[in-house]
Scaffold this active site. Structure first.
Site, PDB file in Angstrom:
ATOM      1  CG  LEU A  82       7.281   0.701  -0.436  1.00 25.85           C
ATOM      2  CD1 LEU A  82       8.768   0.343  -0.302  1.00 25.85           C
ATOM      3  CD2 LEU A  82       6.572  -0.468  -0.965  1.00 25.85           C
ATOM      4  N   GLY A 127       5.726   5.186  -2.541  1.00 23.89           N
ATOM      5  CA  GLY A 127       5.316   4.081  -3.216  1.00 23.89           C
ATOM      6  C   GLY A 127       3.693   4.368  -3.693  1.00 23.89           C
ATOM      7  CG  ASN A 150       7.701  10.870   1.196  1.00 25.11           C
ATOM      8  OD1 ASN A 150       7.798   9.937   0.380  1.00 25.11           O
ATOM      9  ND2 ASN A 150       7.306  11.068   2.330  1.00 25.11           N
ATOM     10  CD  GLU A 151      10.640   7.105  -1.938  1.00 23.93           C
ATOM     11  OE1 GLU A 151      10.637   8.240  -2.334  1.00 23.93           O
ATOM     12  OE2 GLU A 151       9.862   6.310  -2.393  1.00 23.93           O
TER      13      GLU A 151
HETATM   14  C1  LIG Z   1      23.435   2.830  -2.089  1.00 26.24           C
HETATM   15  C2  LIG Z   1      22.050   3.077  -2.563  1.00 26.24           C
HETATM   16  C3  LIG Z   1      21.302   1.732  -2.867  1.00 26.24           C
HETATM   17  C4  LIG Z   1      20.028   1.824  -3.006  1.00 26.24           C
HETATM   18  C5  LIG Z   1      19.276   0.532  -3.250  1.00 26.24           C
HETATM   19  C6  LIG Z   1      17.918   0.633  -2.872  1.00 26.24           C
HETATM   20  C7  LIG Z   1      17.216   0.769  -1.578  1.00 26.24           C
HETATM   21  C8  LIG Z   1      16.009   1.115  -1.366  1.00 26.24           C
HETATM   22  C9  LIG Z   1      15.569   1.734  -0.282  1.00 26.24           C
HETATM   23  C10 LIG Z   1      14.240   1.622   0.138  1.00 26.24           C
HETATM   24  C11 LIG Z   1      13.391   2.597  -0.542  1.00 26.24           C
HETATM   25  C12 LIG Z   1      12.076   2.050  -0.596  1.00 26.24           C
HETATM   26  C13 LIG Z   1      11.275   3.053  -1.143  1.00 26.24           C
HETATM   27  C14 LIG Z   1      10.300   3.645  -0.289  1.00 26.24           C
HETATM   28  C15 LIG Z   1       9.189   3.901  -0.688  1.00 26.24           C
HETATM   29  C16 LIG Z   1       8.016   4.290   0.373  1.00 26.24           C
HETATM   30  O1  LIG Z   1       6.951   4.208  -0.054  1.00 26.24           O
HETATM   31  S1  LIG Z   1       8.524   4.554   2.016  1.00 26.24           S
HETATM   32  C17 LIG Z   1       6.927   5.062   2.756  1.00 26.24           C
HETATM   33  C18 LIG Z   1       6.684   6.779   2.460  1.00 26.24           C
HETATM   34  N1  LIG Z   1       5.564   6.899   3.097  1.00 26.24           N
HETATM   35  C19 LIG Z   1       5.334   8.223   3.890  1.00 26.24           C
HETATM   36  O2  LIG Z   1       6.347   8.776   3.817  1.00 26.24           O
HETATM   37  C20 LIG Z   1       3.813   8.411   4.300  1.00 26.24           C
HETATM   38  C21 LIG Z   1       3.976   8.536   5.745  1.00 26.24           C
HETATM   39  N2  LIG Z   1       2.495   8.863   6.035  1.00 26.24           N
HETATM   40  C22 LIG Z   1       2.080   9.982   6.122  1.00 26.24           C
HETATM   41  O3  LIG Z   1       2.724  10.958   5.735  1.00 26.24           O
HETATM   42  C23 LIG Z   1       0.603  10.087   6.642  1.00 26.24           C
HETATM   43  O4  LIG Z   1       0.364   8.977   7.634  1.00 26.24           O
HETATM   44  C24 LIG Z   1      -0.386  10.192   5.531  1.00 26.24           C
HETATM   45  C25 LIG Z   1      -0.350   9.282   4.463  1.00 26.24           C
HETATM   46  C26 LIG Z   1      -0.311  11.746   4.934  1.00 26.24           C
HETATM   47  C27 LIG Z   1      -1.782  10.112   6.375  1.00 26.24           C
HETATM   48  O5  LIG Z   1      -1.875  11.056   7.293  1.00 26.24           O
HETATM   49  P1  LIG Z   1      -3.071  10.833   8.402  1.00 26.24           P
HETATM   50  O6  LIG Z   1      -4.425  10.817   7.565  1.00 26.24           O
HETATM   51  O7  LIG Z   1      -2.969  12.142   9.083  1.00 26.24           O
HETATM   52  O8  LIG Z   1      -2.934   9.688   9.082  1.00 26.24           O
HETATM   53  P2  LIG Z   1      -1.882   9.223  10.074  1.00 26.24           P
HETATM   54  O9  LIG Z   1      -2.353   9.697  11.400  1.00 26.24           O
HETATM   55  O10 LIG Z   1      -0.327  10.313   9.918  1.00 26.24           O
HETATM   56  O11 LIG Z   1      -1.529   7.632   9.956  1.00 26.24           O
HETATM   57  C28 LIG Z   1      -2.500   6.848  10.525  1.00 26.24           C
HETATM   58  C29 LIG Z   1      -1.697   5.678  10.780  1.00 26.24           C
HETATM   59  O12 LIG Z   1      -1.047   5.041   9.742  1.00 26.24           O
HETATM   60  C30 LIG Z   1       0.293   4.914  10.163  1.00 26.24           C
HETATM   61  N3  LIG Z   1       1.112   5.094   8.758  1.00 26.24           N
HETATM   62  C31 LIG Z   1       1.078   6.051   8.073  1.00 26.24           C
HETATM   63  N4  LIG Z   1       1.710   5.986   7.152  1.00 26.24           N
HETATM   64  C32 LIG Z   1       2.430   4.769   7.100  1.00 26.24           C
HETATM   65  C33 LIG Z   1       3.424   3.780   6.350  1.00 26.24           C
HETATM   66  N5  LIG Z   1       4.025   4.466   5.189  1.00 26.24           N
HETATM   67  N6  LIG Z   1       3.817   2.801   6.782  1.00 26.24           N
HETATM   68  C34 LIG Z   1       3.145   2.180   7.920  1.00 26.24           C
HETATM   69  N7  LIG Z   1       2.302   3.041   8.807  1.00 26.24           N
HETATM   70  C35 LIG Z   1       2.001   3.972   8.240  1.00 26.24           C
HETATM   71  C36 LIG Z   1       0.488   5.863  11.171  1.00 26.24           C
HETATM   72  O13 LIG Z   1       1.818   5.854  11.838  1.00 26.24           O
HETATM   73  C37 LIG Z   1      -0.664   5.908  11.678  1.00 26.24           C
HETATM   74  O14 LIG Z   1      -0.771   4.781  12.621  1.00 26.24           O
HETATM   75  P3  LIG Z   1      -1.336   4.718  14.279  1.00 26.24           P
HETATM   76  O15 LIG Z   1      -0.683   5.643  14.974  1.00 26.24           O
HETATM   77  O16 LIG Z   1      -1.059   3.390  14.721  1.00 26.24           O
HETATM   78  O17 LIG Z   1      -2.545   4.996  13.945  1.00 26.24           O
END
Ligand SMILES: CCCCCCCCCCCCC/C=C/C(=O)SCCNC(=O)CCNC(=O)[C@H](O)C(C)(C)COP(=O)(O)OP(=O)(O)OC[C@H]1O[C@@H](n2cnc3c(N)ncnc32)[C@H](O)[C@@H]1OP(=O)(O)O
Length: 280
Positions: A82, A127, A150-151
């Site tokens: 997400l 996601g 990894n949430e």
């Molecule tokens: C009582 C309880 C009740 C509960 C009720 C329900 C509640 C529910 C809560 C909500 C739960 C929702 C479930 C969530 C699901 C998700 O998916 S959360 C997202 C998790 N994702 C991550 O942790 C991944 C993060 N990103 C990375 O690890 C790395 O970016 C990568 C994917 C491995 C890629 O690495 P690399 O190629 O080195 O690129 P980067 O330099 O890291 O990134 C490039 C740019 O992209 C931006 N970015 C990366 N990931 C995201 C993201 N997920 N969202 C937005 N932006 C992202 C990163 O910041 C960089 O940006 P710039 O600096 O602008 O270039």
């Protein structure tokens, strides 16, 4: 008026040719390859989620298409999960629509009558892992890429339906560990626990995905579809019967100070990492 028309058409054509498509669909004989295409990392914002939902729906309506391979235009990233910026300092209305789009995309992909295979060449956290788990089979490249929910590492809690899909895929105990510890694993470990069906060198991911898809498609279609429904409908129904409650839980949870500050910290860490990478 008549003279305006070609100008309007030219503008529309220009707009179409310059608006990048979030999802690319390539049709083969009886299946399609659907490639996520939102630079830089296929983070799932509302528009990408809607585009995936629409792509699958359109393929379901195409009589010639029986299956799909879900993939990415970026060989290093399947999907970063997400889009965290959708959840950080959100506007409540957009946050609600965003979550509905996520619910819809999950329900569509998990229960589609199409045979589905995820071709995972690159990272697939959270996601991204859910999208892959919604498919009937998963092929992942050996080496660096990681997959998992990894949430908890972000200080957030995956909703019950992400847990359910993981339990259905790898069982209760492995899910307890993967989800509780926010683990991500490589393709080999993924194969050991049943998260991944085939772990292969990156250059073989697509050919093996096609092989698996053809195996699903070799099964008489109504038997395959009914069996899929029998295995998955109960899980999907759990969310269908609680769509609004689940969305309200998410919005309330997301808007708490604790979650907002966890997301702020996580975004800052991602930015710092990206800056360090750019400076190298
Ligand atoms: C009582 C309880 C009740 C509960 C009720 C329900 C509640 C529910 C809560 C909500 C739960 C929702 C479930 C969530 C699901 C998700 O998916 S959360 C997202 C998790 N994702 C991550 O942790 C991944 C993060 N990103 C990375 O690890 C790395 O970016 C990568 C994917 C491995 C890629 O690495 P690399 O190629 O080195 O690129 P980067 O330099 O890291 O990134 C490039 C740019 O992209 C931006 N970015 C990366 N990931 C995201 C993201 N997920 N969202 C937005 N932006 C992202 C990163 O910041 C960089 O940006 P710039 O600096 O602008 O270039």
């Amino acid at each position: 008026m008549l003279r305006c028309l070609p100008t309007f058409r030219a503008r529309a054509a220009r707009a179409m040719s310059t608006t990048p498509s979030l999802v690319q669909i390539e049709k083969k004989d009886n299946y399609a390859i659907v490639r996520l295409s939102r630079a830089p990392v296929n983070s799932l914002n509302m528009e990408l989620l809607q585009a995936i939902d629409e792509a699958v729906q359109s393929l379901e309506q195409d009589k010639n298409i029986k299956g799909m391979i879900l993939s990415s235009t970026n060989p290093k990233i399947f999907s970063a999960g997400l889009d965290i910026t959708e959840m950080y300092q959100p506007k409540t209305k957009r946050l609600r629509e965003f979550w509905r789009a996520f619910q819809n995309t999950y329900l569509r992909l998990y229960t589609t009558p199409l045979a589905t295979v995820a071709a995972i060449e690159g990272h697939s956290p959270a996601g991204g892992c859910l999208l892959a788990m919604c498919c009937d089979s998963r092929v992942m490249s050996l080496g660096g890429p990681l997959i998992g929910l990894n949430e908890t590492k972000l200080g957030i809690v995956a909703p019950f339906w992400m847990r359910d899909v993981m339990v259905n895929t790898i069982g209760h105990r492995e899910t307890e560990k993967m989800l509780g510890l926010g683990l991500q694993v490589n393709a080999l470990r993924g194969k050991e626990i049943g998260l991944i069906d085939e772990a292969v060198p990156v250059e073989q991911v697509h050919s093996v995905a096609e092989k698996l898809l053809l195996e699903w498609l070799s099964i008489p279609s109504s038997a395959r579809k009914l069996t899929k429904a029998m295995m998955r409908d109960e899980t999907a129904q759990k969310l269908r019967s609680r769509l609004d409650e689940d969305r309200s839980n998410f919005v309330d949870f997301c808007e708490t100070d604790k979650v907002q500050s966890a997301l702020a910290g996580y975004l800052a860490a991602l930015k710092k990492k990206a800056e360090a990478k750019a400076a190298k």
